[in-house]
Design a protein around this motif. Structure first.
Motif, short mmCIF file in Angstrom:
data_model
loop_
_atom_site.label_atom_id
_atom_site.label_comp_id
_atom_site.label_asym_id
_atom_site.label_seq_id
_atom_site.Cartn_x
_atom_site.Cartn_y
_atom_site.Cartn_z
N ASN A 56 -20.27 -58.66 -21.04
CA ASN A 56 -21.23 -59.27 -21.96
C ASN A 56 -22.67 -59.05 -21.52
O ASN A 56 -23.55 -59.87 -21.79
CB ASN A 56 -20.98 -60.77 -22.11
N ALA A 57 -22.95 -57.95 -20.85
CA ALA A 57 -24.28 -57.71 -20.28
C ALA A 57 -25.32 -57.46 -21.36
O ALA A 57 -26.47 -57.87 -21.22
CB ALA A 57 -24.23 -56.51 -19.33
N GLU A 58 -24.93 -56.80 -22.41
CA GLU A 58 -25.86 -56.42 -23.48
C GLU A 58 -25.03 -55.99 -24.67
O GLU A 58 -23.81 -55.85 -24.56
CB GLU A 58 -26.75 -55.26 -23.02
N PRO A 59 -25.64 -55.77 -25.82
CA PRO A 59 -24.85 -55.25 -26.95
C PRO A 59 -24.16 -53.94 -26.54
O PRO A 59 -24.75 -53.11 -25.85
CB PRO A 59 -25.88 -55.02 -28.04
N ILE A 60 -22.92 -53.80 -26.97
CA ILE A 60 -22.14 -52.61 -26.63
C ILE A 60 -22.82 -51.35 -27.16
O ILE A 60 -23.30 -51.32 -28.28
CB ILE A 60 -20.71 -52.72 -27.20
N ARG A 61 -22.86 -50.34 -26.31
CA ARG A 61 -23.35 -49.02 -26.72
C ARG A 61 -22.14 -48.17 -27.09
O ARG A 61 -21.32 -47.86 -26.24
CB ARG A 61 -24.11 -48.35 -25.57
N PRO A 62 -21.99 -47.81 -28.37
CA PRO A 62 -20.82 -47.02 -28.76
C PRO A 62 -20.77 -45.69 -28.01
O PRO A 62 -21.79 -45.10 -27.66
CB PRO A 62 -21.05 -46.76 -30.26
N VAL A 63 -19.54 -45.25 -27.78
CA VAL A 63 -19.31 -43.93 -27.19
C VAL A 63 -18.27 -43.23 -28.07
O VAL A 63 -17.33 -43.86 -28.54
CB VAL A 63 -18.88 -44.01 -25.71
N CYS A 64 -18.49 -41.94 -28.30
CA CYS A 64 -17.62 -41.18 -29.19
C CYS A 64 -17.18 -39.89 -28.50
O CYS A 64 -17.90 -39.34 -27.67
CB CYS A 64 -18.37 -40.82 -30.47
N PHE A 65 -16.00 -39.43 -28.88
CA PHE A 65 -15.44 -38.21 -28.32
C PHE A 65 -14.97 -37.31 -29.45
O PHE A 65 -14.13 -37.71 -30.25
CB PHE A 65 -14.23 -38.53 -27.42
N LEU A 66 -15.52 -36.11 -29.51
CA LEU A 66 -15.06 -35.10 -30.45
C LEU A 66 -14.15 -34.14 -29.69
O LEU A 66 -14.57 -33.55 -28.69
CB LEU A 66 -16.23 -34.33 -31.07
N GLU A 67 -12.94 -34.02 -30.15
CA GLU A 67 -11.96 -33.09 -29.57
C GLU A 67 -11.71 -32.03 -30.63
O GLU A 67 -11.13 -32.33 -31.68
CB GLU A 67 -10.66 -33.82 -29.22
N ALA A 68 -12.18 -30.80 -30.39
CA ALA A 68 -12.15 -29.79 -31.44
C ALA A 68 -12.21 -28.39 -30.85
O ALA A 68 -12.48 -28.22 -29.66
CB ALA A 68 -13.34 -30.01 -32.38
N PRO A 69 -11.97 -27.37 -31.69
CA PRO A 69 -12.11 -25.99 -31.21
C PRO A 69 -13.54 -25.68 -30.78
O PRO A 69 -14.48 -26.38 -31.14
CB PRO A 69 -11.73 -25.14 -32.43
N GLU A 70 -13.65 -24.59 -30.04
CA GLU A 70 -14.97 -24.16 -29.57
C GLU A 70 -15.91 -23.92 -30.75
O GLU A 70 -15.52 -23.41 -31.79
CB GLU A 70 -14.83 -22.87 -28.75
N LEU A 71 -17.15 -24.30 -30.54
CA LEU A 71 -18.21 -24.11 -31.54
C LEU A 71 -19.45 -23.69 -30.78
O LEU A 71 -19.97 -24.44 -29.96
CB LEU A 71 -18.45 -25.43 -32.29
N SER A 72 -19.92 -22.49 -31.03
CA SER A 72 -21.00 -21.94 -30.20
C SER A 72 -22.41 -22.28 -30.70
O SER A 72 -23.35 -22.27 -29.92
CB SER A 72 -20.86 -20.42 -30.07
N SER A 73 -22.58 -22.57 -31.97
CA SER A 73 -23.92 -22.79 -32.52
C SER A 73 -24.50 -24.14 -32.10
O SER A 73 -24.02 -25.20 -32.51
CB SER A 73 -23.88 -22.71 -34.05
N LEU A 74 -25.55 -24.09 -31.29
CA LEU A 74 -26.22 -25.32 -30.88
C LEU A 74 -26.85 -26.03 -32.07
O LEU A 74 -26.86 -27.26 -32.14
CB LEU A 74 -27.26 -25.03 -29.81
N ASP A 75 -27.39 -25.28 -33.01
CA ASP A 75 -28.00 -25.89 -34.19
C ASP A 75 -26.95 -26.66 -35.01
O ASP A 75 -27.21 -27.76 -35.49
CB ASP A 75 -28.68 -24.85 -35.07
N THR A 76 -25.77 -26.09 -35.15
CA THR A 76 -24.69 -26.78 -35.86
C THR A 76 -24.28 -28.04 -35.13
O THR A 76 -24.08 -29.10 -35.74
CB THR A 76 -23.49 -25.83 -36.05
N LYS A 77 -24.18 -27.96 -33.81
CA LYS A 77 -23.84 -29.15 -33.01
C LYS A 77 -24.91 -30.22 -33.14
O LYS A 77 -24.61 -31.41 -33.26
CB LYS A 77 -23.66 -28.77 -31.54
N ARG A 78 -26.18 -29.82 -33.08
CA ARG A 78 -27.28 -30.78 -33.22
C ARG A 78 -27.23 -31.50 -34.56
O ARG A 78 -27.38 -32.72 -34.64
CB ARG A 78 -28.62 -30.07 -33.08
N GLU A 79 -27.04 -30.72 -35.62
CA GLU A 79 -26.99 -31.31 -36.97
C GLU A 79 -25.81 -32.26 -37.11
O GLU A 79 -25.95 -33.37 -37.65
CB GLU A 79 -26.91 -30.20 -38.01
N MET A 80 -24.66 -31.86 -36.60
CA MET A 80 -23.48 -32.72 -36.66
C MET A 80 -23.71 -34.01 -35.87
O MET A 80 -23.41 -35.11 -36.34
CB MET A 80 -22.26 -31.96 -36.12
N ALA A 81 -24.24 -33.89 -34.64
CA ALA A 81 -24.50 -35.07 -33.81
C ALA A 81 -25.48 -36.02 -34.50
O ALA A 81 -25.29 -37.24 -34.46
CB ALA A 81 -25.02 -34.65 -32.44
#
Length: 135
Positions: A56-81
């Motif tokens: 109960n230290a502070e409001p929970i900070r969500p954490v997410c995990f994407l499990e997926a095939p390789e994706l090389s485009s940093l721009d695509t990753k940035r937009e998705m994130a």
């Protein structure tokens, strides 16, 4: 086949959950164009989450995990994130510290993904789709 896991606090309204799931699915689909996107929501009460060793230290900070095939485009990753972060921030406004949502992207080569008893590297449709993604 992309899998997305959200670890977040309890208390989100059903309508907000539906909207968030739809927006996250759309963000992942825009990046991958691979069917069977699944989202797993794991909810915790604040007394079940320790942050820096304190309950109960502070409001929970969500954490997410994407499990997926390789994706090389940093721009695509940035937009998705960015889209995923926005969907989570809107859904959990007032319930969590969404300014610090962590999204970890775990990308796998197709030979490290089995489905229906076969390696995805043996599925020519998936191999072609992932190759097109990473051109």
């Amino acid at each position: 086949m992309p899998q997305f896991f959200i670890e977040a606090p309890t208390g989100i309204r059903y309508v907000s959950k539906l909207k968030m799931m739809k927006e996250i699915t759309e963000a992942i689909d825009a990046a991958y164009h691979i069917p069977d996107i699944r989202i797993w929501l794991r909810e915790y009460s604040p007394d079940q989450v320790a942050q820096d060793g304190r309950l109960n230290a502070e409001p929970i900070r969500p954490v997410c995990f994407l499990e997926a095939p390789e994706l090389s485009s940093l721009d695509t990753k940035r937009e998705m994130a960015d889209k995923i972060h926005h969907a989570i921030a809107e859904a959990y406004r007032g319930l969590a510290n969404t300014d610090e949502t962590l999204i970890l992207m775990n990308h796998y080569p197709l030979e490290n993904a089995g489905w229906a008893g076969h390696l995805q590297s043996d599925n020519s449709d998936i191999v072609g789709a992932v190759a097109k993604l990473n051109e």
